[in-house]
Scaffold this motif. Structure first.
Motif, PDB file in Angstrom:
ATOM      1  N   TYR A  45     -36.776  78.826  27.304  1.00 32.55           N
ATOM      2  CA  TYR A  45     -38.219  79.040  27.158  1.00 32.55           C
ATOM      3  C   TYR A  45     -38.999  77.984  27.920  1.00 32.55           C
ATOM      4  N   MET A  99     -43.102  76.552  20.070  1.00 29.98           N
ATOM      5  CA  MET A  99     -43.376  78.002  20.127  1.00 29.98           C
ATOM      6  C   MET A  99     -43.619  78.551  18.731  1.00 29.98           C
ATOM      7  N   ALA A 106     -34.240  75.464  25.307  1.00 28.97           N
ATOM      8  CA  ALA A 106     -33.582  74.308  24.716  1.00 28.97           C
ATOM      9  C   ALA A 106     -32.105  74.648  24.628  1.00 28.97           C
ATOM     10  N   ARG A 133     -31.978  69.872  15.098  1.00 24.98           N
ATOM     11  CA  ARG A 133     -32.587  70.873  14.229  1.00 24.98           C
ATOM     12  C   ARG A 133     -31.854  70.869  12.886  1.00 24.98           C
ATOM     13  N   ARG A 139     -34.755  76.247  14.017  1.00 29.06           N
ATOM     14  CA  ARG A 139     -35.512  76.300  15.269  1.00 29.06           C
ATOM     15  C   ARG A 139     -37.003  76.517  15.016  1.00 29.06           C
TER      16      ARG A 139
HETATM   17  N1  GLY Z   1     -37.976  75.630  18.555  1.00 25.03           N
HETATM   18  C1  GLY Z   1     -37.062  76.201  19.458  1.00 25.03           C
HETATM   19  C2  GLY Z   1     -35.751  75.543  19.496  1.00 25.03           C
HETATM   20  O1  GLY Z   1     -35.363  74.876  18.571  1.00 25.03           O
HETATM   21  O2  GLY Z   1     -35.094  75.698  20.478  1.00 25.03           O
END
Ligand code: GLY
Length: 352
Positions: free
Chosen positions: A231, A46, A243, A286, A311
């Motif tokens: 999402y 996203m 997520a 992440r 993220r």
């Molecule tokens: N890029 C969205 C997440 O880390 O959930």
């Protein structure tokens, strides 16, 4: 200025830095023992800095908006088409969520970016597959999504002249290069122990639309269920659903509870999702910094860090490539100032 450059880490950040540096004339080696298996391979993709704006988080919004604006040109510089949606739509299932959407629209509007509030009928017209009880929506037409795996493939194809070395780097001092960029994501602290970047696990599902199933949304659909963000990001053949978010060290196993929550929460947004094929579940780590901003800057005469993207790794790829390119030229990119690691100077110690 150019010379030899070692890039440590072959996620989208490391690859984009390597591609850019090679184009700038550097002789680049990229080190990754498992190229294409980290968080970048799992990402939803996203690009939603405006929809994720929140009062007080001015710097994150500005950095994300600067990178979003760079995305069309960045994508044009790569082979193939990496975009996979026509915008983003954040939806509210209850009154509290609706209030949050109004807060976001007001804050983001004050920062000079426009988001459009949509009522039920407009949402139904744009995305008929969404639940009938959605109360309000926030439309961001410029917030596209990127197919993370198409992006990885495009970056690898564009990495002309970059020597890929399938080895782990354990000691930066042992690298024979004029300059080093550490883009090691959640592994960053193993090379730079003072760097406050921790791993935050996220699980995703990949769903394929079966011929008998209803149509998929064309926009990224974002929402919140029981306080959990959810999402649905379009892909050519279906959706990525994400997520979960846990602090559990470097664990990358997919849990039953994670899959259960993702499916249940996704179904609240899009009731027909049960008709899709679930063909993959995966977890990534992440690289998260304490303030949610990335860490991009020079640590010493030889070492630059580009990590802590949290993220937002895919979103922040173009601005990170530009910022590192500037650093390698002895310059700095003003738009990326908020990411400078000097904000952690008491932790990191003075630059060596
Ligand atoms: N890029 C969205 C997440 O880390 O959930």
């Amino acid at each position: 200025m150019s010379g030899t450059l070692a890039v440590v880490g072959g996620g989208v950040i490391g690859l984009a830095v390597a591609v850019r540096a090679a184009r700038d004339g550097w002789s680049v080696r990229l080190y990754d023992p498992m190229l294409g298996s980290g968080a970048s391979w799992v990402a939803g993709g996203m690009l939603a800095p405006l929809s994720e704006g929140w009062p007080g988080e001015h710097e994150l919004l500005a950095l994300g908006a600067h990178s979003l604006a760079r995305w069309p040109e960045f994508a044009r510089s790569l082979p193939g088409d990496v975009f996979s949606s026509t915008g983003s739509l954040t939806v509210a299932l209850d009154a509290a969520d609706a209030e949050d959407l109004r807060t976001i629209a007001e804050f983001v509007g004050q920062q000079g970016h426009e988001l459009e509030i949509l009522g039920r009928a407009q949402i139904r017209e744009l995305e008929p597959s969404l639940a009938q009880n959605i109360r309000l929506g926030l439309l961001a037409p410029t917030e596209l999504a990127v197919d993370n795996r198409a992006l990885m493939a495009a970056l690898k194809e564009a990495a002309v002249g970059v020597e890929i070395i399938g080895e782990a780097v354990t000691d930066l001092d042992a690298l024979d290069a004029d300059q080093i960029v550490v883009a090691a994501g959640a592994q960053t602290a193993s090379l730079l122990p003072a760097m406050p970047v921790r791993a935050v696990k996220g699980e995703i599902l990949r769903l394929r639309r079966r011929p008998s199933a209803g149509s998929a949304p064309t926009r990224t659909i974002r929402g919140s269920v029981h306080g959990r963000p959810i999402y649905l990001v379009p892909r050519g053949d279906g959706l990525v659903v994400g997520a979960t978010q846990y602090e559990s060290g470097h664990d990358t196993q997919v849990t039953v509870a994670g899959v259960r929550d993702l499916i249940a929460d996704a179904e609240r947004l899009m009731p027909s999702i049960g008709e899709y094929e679930l063909y993959e579940s995966a977890a990534g780590l992440r690289p998260m910094s304490p303030d949610g901003l990335p860490v991009i800057g020079r640590l010493s005469e030889r070492v630059i860090v580009a990590s802590g993207h949290g993220r937002n790794g895919i979103l922040l790829t173009p601005i990170t490539a530009d910022a590192v390119s500037a650093l390698l030229c002895g310059d700095t990119l003003p738009e990326a100032k908020a990411a400078d690691p000097s904000r952690f100077e008491p932790v990191l110690g003075p630059k060596g």
